[in-house]
Structures are given as structure tokens and as C-alpha cells.
Design a protein around this motif. Structure first.
Motif, PDB file in Angstrom:
ATOM      1  N   HIS A 147      -4.832   0.487  -5.363  1.00 30.85           N
ATOM      2  CA  HIS A 147      -3.472   0.860  -5.041  1.00 30.85           C
ATOM      3  C   HIS A 147      -2.469  -0.213  -5.422  1.00 30.85           C
ATOM      4  O   HIS A 147      -1.309  -0.099  -5.141  1.00 30.85           O
ATOM      5  CB  HIS A 147      -3.388   1.156  -3.538  1.00 30.85           C
ATOM      6  CG  HIS A 147      -2.514   2.330  -3.260  1.00 30.85           C
ATOM      7  ND1 HIS A 147      -2.764   3.576  -3.789  1.00 30.85           N
ATOM      8  CD2 HIS A 147      -1.375   2.455  -2.534  1.00 30.85           C
ATOM      9  CE1 HIS A 147      -1.843   4.406  -3.390  1.00 30.85           C
ATOM     10  NE2 HIS A 147      -0.982   3.748  -2.633  1.00 30.85           N
TER      11      HIS A 147
ATOM     12  N   HIS B 127       0.369   1.835   7.489  1.00 29.99           N
ATOM     13  CA  HIS B 127      -0.602   1.704   6.407  1.00 29.99           C
ATOM     14  C   HIS B 127      -1.835   0.935   6.872  1.00 29.99           C
ATOM     15  O   HIS B 127      -2.406   0.154   6.142  1.00 29.99           O
ATOM     16  CB  HIS B 127       0.038   1.000   5.214  1.00 29.99           C
ATOM     17  CG  HIS B 127       1.146   1.808   4.615  1.00 29.99           C
ATOM     18  ND1 HIS B 127       0.935   2.979   3.940  1.00 29.99           N
ATOM     19  CD2 HIS B 127       2.491   1.628   4.646  1.00 29.99           C
ATOM     20  CE1 HIS B 127       2.083   3.480   3.558  1.00 29.99           C
ATOM     21  NE2 HIS B 127       3.038   2.686   3.975  1.00 29.99           N
TER      22      HIS B 127
ATOM     23  N   ASP C 193      -8.746  -1.158  -1.784  1.00 28.64           N
ATOM     24  CA  ASP C 193      -7.411  -1.744  -1.816  1.00 28.64           C
ATOM     25  C   ASP C 193      -6.922  -2.015  -3.224  1.00 28.64           C
ATOM     26  O   ASP C 193      -5.764  -1.831  -3.536  1.00 28.64           O
ATOM     27  CB  ASP C 193      -7.388  -3.073  -1.049  1.00 28.64           C
ATOM     28  CG  ASP C 193      -7.199  -2.839   0.444  1.00 28.64           C
ATOM     29  OD1 ASP C 193      -6.972  -1.682   0.801  1.00 28.64           O
ATOM     30  OD2 ASP C 193      -7.276  -3.805   1.195  1.00 28.64           O
TER      31      ASP C 193
ATOM     32  N   HIS D 244       0.814  -1.223   0.000  1.00 29.29           N
ATOM     33  CA  HIS D 244       0.000   0.000   0.000  1.00 29.29           C
ATOM     34  C   HIS D 244       0.848   1.274   0.000  1.00 29.29           C
ATOM     35  O   HIS D 244       0.493   2.272   0.623  1.00 29.29           O
ATOM     36  CB  HIS D 244      -0.966   0.014   1.186  1.00 29.29           C
ATOM     37  CG  HIS D 244      -1.876  -1.163   1.229  1.00 29.29           C
ATOM     38  ND1 HIS D 244      -2.899  -1.344   0.331  1.00 29.29           N
ATOM     39  CD2 HIS D 244      -1.902  -2.246   2.041  1.00 29.29           C
ATOM     40  CE1 HIS D 244      -3.519  -2.485   0.588  1.00 29.29           C
ATOM     41  NE2 HIS D 244      -2.922  -3.055   1.614  1.00 29.29           N
TER      42      HIS D 244
ATOM     43  N   HIS E 212      -8.542   0.512   4.487  1.00 27.03           N
ATOM     44  CA  HIS E 212      -8.656   0.758   3.056  1.00 27.03           C
ATOM     45  C   HIS E 212      -9.935   0.191   2.466  1.00 27.03           C
ATOM     46  O   HIS E 212     -10.390   0.630   1.433  1.00 27.03           O
ATOM     47  CB  HIS E 212      -7.460   0.139   2.325  1.00 27.03           C
ATOM     48  CG  HIS E 212      -6.178   0.829   2.689  1.00 27.03           C
ATOM     49  ND1 HIS E 212      -6.006   2.173   2.520  1.00 27.03           N
ATOM     50  CD2 HIS E 212      -5.026   0.360   3.231  1.00 27.03           C
ATOM     51  CE1 HIS E 212      -4.805   2.509   2.936  1.00 27.03           C
ATOM     52  NE2 HIS E 212      -4.194   1.430   3.373  1.00 27.03           N
TER      53      HIS E 212
END
Length: 206
Positions: free
Chosen positions: A178, A167, A175, A98, A171
Motif C-alpha cells: 500500500h 487504519h 503493508d 495506509h 495489515h
């Protein structure tokens, strides 16, 4: 203090700006903060939600004047592979962590991070230290972006790169955005204006 309450995306405005703000990657992800332009115009960025600004965007003041956003040069590493397939493999490893990654035609760019640089070299890629504006792909960090990406409203506050626990930002469904895929033609070179740094930020991280 006059407020900037809207954003005009790059290439969608032609007026002469009243002033310019030079912002690094983190400072281009704010909702509300005091800013001062390179020519001394002080204003309050006061948006409804955090917006992921890019170099070339314009902040719209309450009186209609525009403030141009310039992406500041910052310490980066440029990663080059032996061929496109090799570079995609490296991009997959970066996406798996990420890491904000800028995808160029023949290279990847990330912020300097000794741990990641060692990993990338172990994958056989070449690492070159540079100073340049950082304009990574959208995705998990782009909710509310003027460019239609989905970024987290709270992203990028207090990141200590090299410690991957940072990180851990929920997310969720974003996800997959990215994980850098084969975007070899995405050479995002935004905000390369010859402006001098003259910015000061009193951050109010809403």
C-alpha cells in the motif's frame, strides 16, 4: 432469493448481463449482502470470502446469469505534482498513512479528506475536487480479490476518513503493497459506464 456465489473478473466474460449493480468503493468489498440491480433483479451476494470487486467484474448467479458491477462515481480529490518525482513523494506520504490511493498516469486520487488535503497542499501539490469512480491500488485491502490481490476480509467497515486511527487493521505482511511506488503507467479507469444509480444495499457485514 437467488444467490450470486462467484465472481468473473473484468475482461474475462462476454455474455450480456441480466442486470447491473452500481456500487461505491466500500460496497465493492462485501462477502454477503442483499443487492438489487438497476433493472430490479434482487439477489443475495453470498461468497465464500469477501472479494474486492472492480468495475467491469461480473457476479455469477446460481442459474448462470451474470450481474455486471459498475463502479459508482463518488467524491474524490485528484492530486497533481510538479513532476513525476514530486508526485512519487506525495504518494509515499499517502502510503505511509495506509490511505487507499488510485494511481493514475499523472495524478493520484483519494477520497476527500480535509486533513490529508491540507497535508498534500503543504507538500506543494495541487488538489482538484472531482466526482469519479474510485479504484485504488490493491494491497492490504485485497484478500480474496477476483484480481489476485491480497485484501483483508474485514476491511473498510466503519471508516471515518480524516481520523487516521481507523487504519489499525492488522495489515501484517501486506503493508508494503500500500506504499504507492512509481507506478506512473497504472491509469486504472475501470467501470466508466453510463449507468444510472439504482442500487439499494441491506448490508450483512460478515
Amino acid at each position: 432469493m437467488i444467490r450470486a456465489t462467484q465472481v468473473k473478473p473484468q475482461h474475462r466474460w462476454t455474455e450480456t448481463p441480466a442486470d447491473t449493480v452500481v456500487l461505491d468503493f466500500d460496497d465493492r468489498h462485501r462477502r454477503r449482502t442483499a443487492m438489487t440491480g438497476t433493472r430490479g433483479l434482487a439477489f443475495l451476494l453470498d461468497l465464500e470470502k469477501a472479494v474486492a470487486l472492480r468495475g467491469g467484474d461480473a457476479l455469477v448467479l446460481e442459474d448462470g446469469r451474470l450481474i455486471e458491477v459498475v463502479a459508482a462515481a463518488e467524491p474524490l480529490v485528484e492530486i497533481k505534482g510538479s513532476d513525476p518525482h514530486h508526485l512519487i513523494r506525495v504518494a509515499w506520504h499517502l502510503g505511509n498513512r495506509h490511505l487507499p490511493t488510485q494511481i493514475m498516469a499523472k495524478a493520484l486520487r483519494i477520497r476527500r479528506d480535509h486533513v490529508i488535503e491540507t497535508m498534500v497542499k503543504g507538500l506543494g501539490a495541487r488538489v482538484i475536487e472531482i466526482e469519479a469512480p474510485f479504484d485504488p491500488e490493491g494491497g492490504a485491502y485485497a484478500e480474496g480479490s477476483a484480481h489476485g490481490h491480497a485484501r483483508e476480509d474485514h476491511a473498510h467497515h466503519g471508516h471515518a476518513h480524516g481520523n487516521h486511527a481507523h487504519h489499525d487493521h492488522a495489515h501484517g505482511d501486506h503493508d508494503h503493497d500500500h506504499h504507492a511506488h512509481d507506478h506512473d503507467d497504472h491509469d486504472h479507469e475501470h467501470g466508466h459506464h453510463e449507468h444510472h444509480h439504482g442500487h439499494s444495499h441491506a448490508h450483512d457485514h460478515d
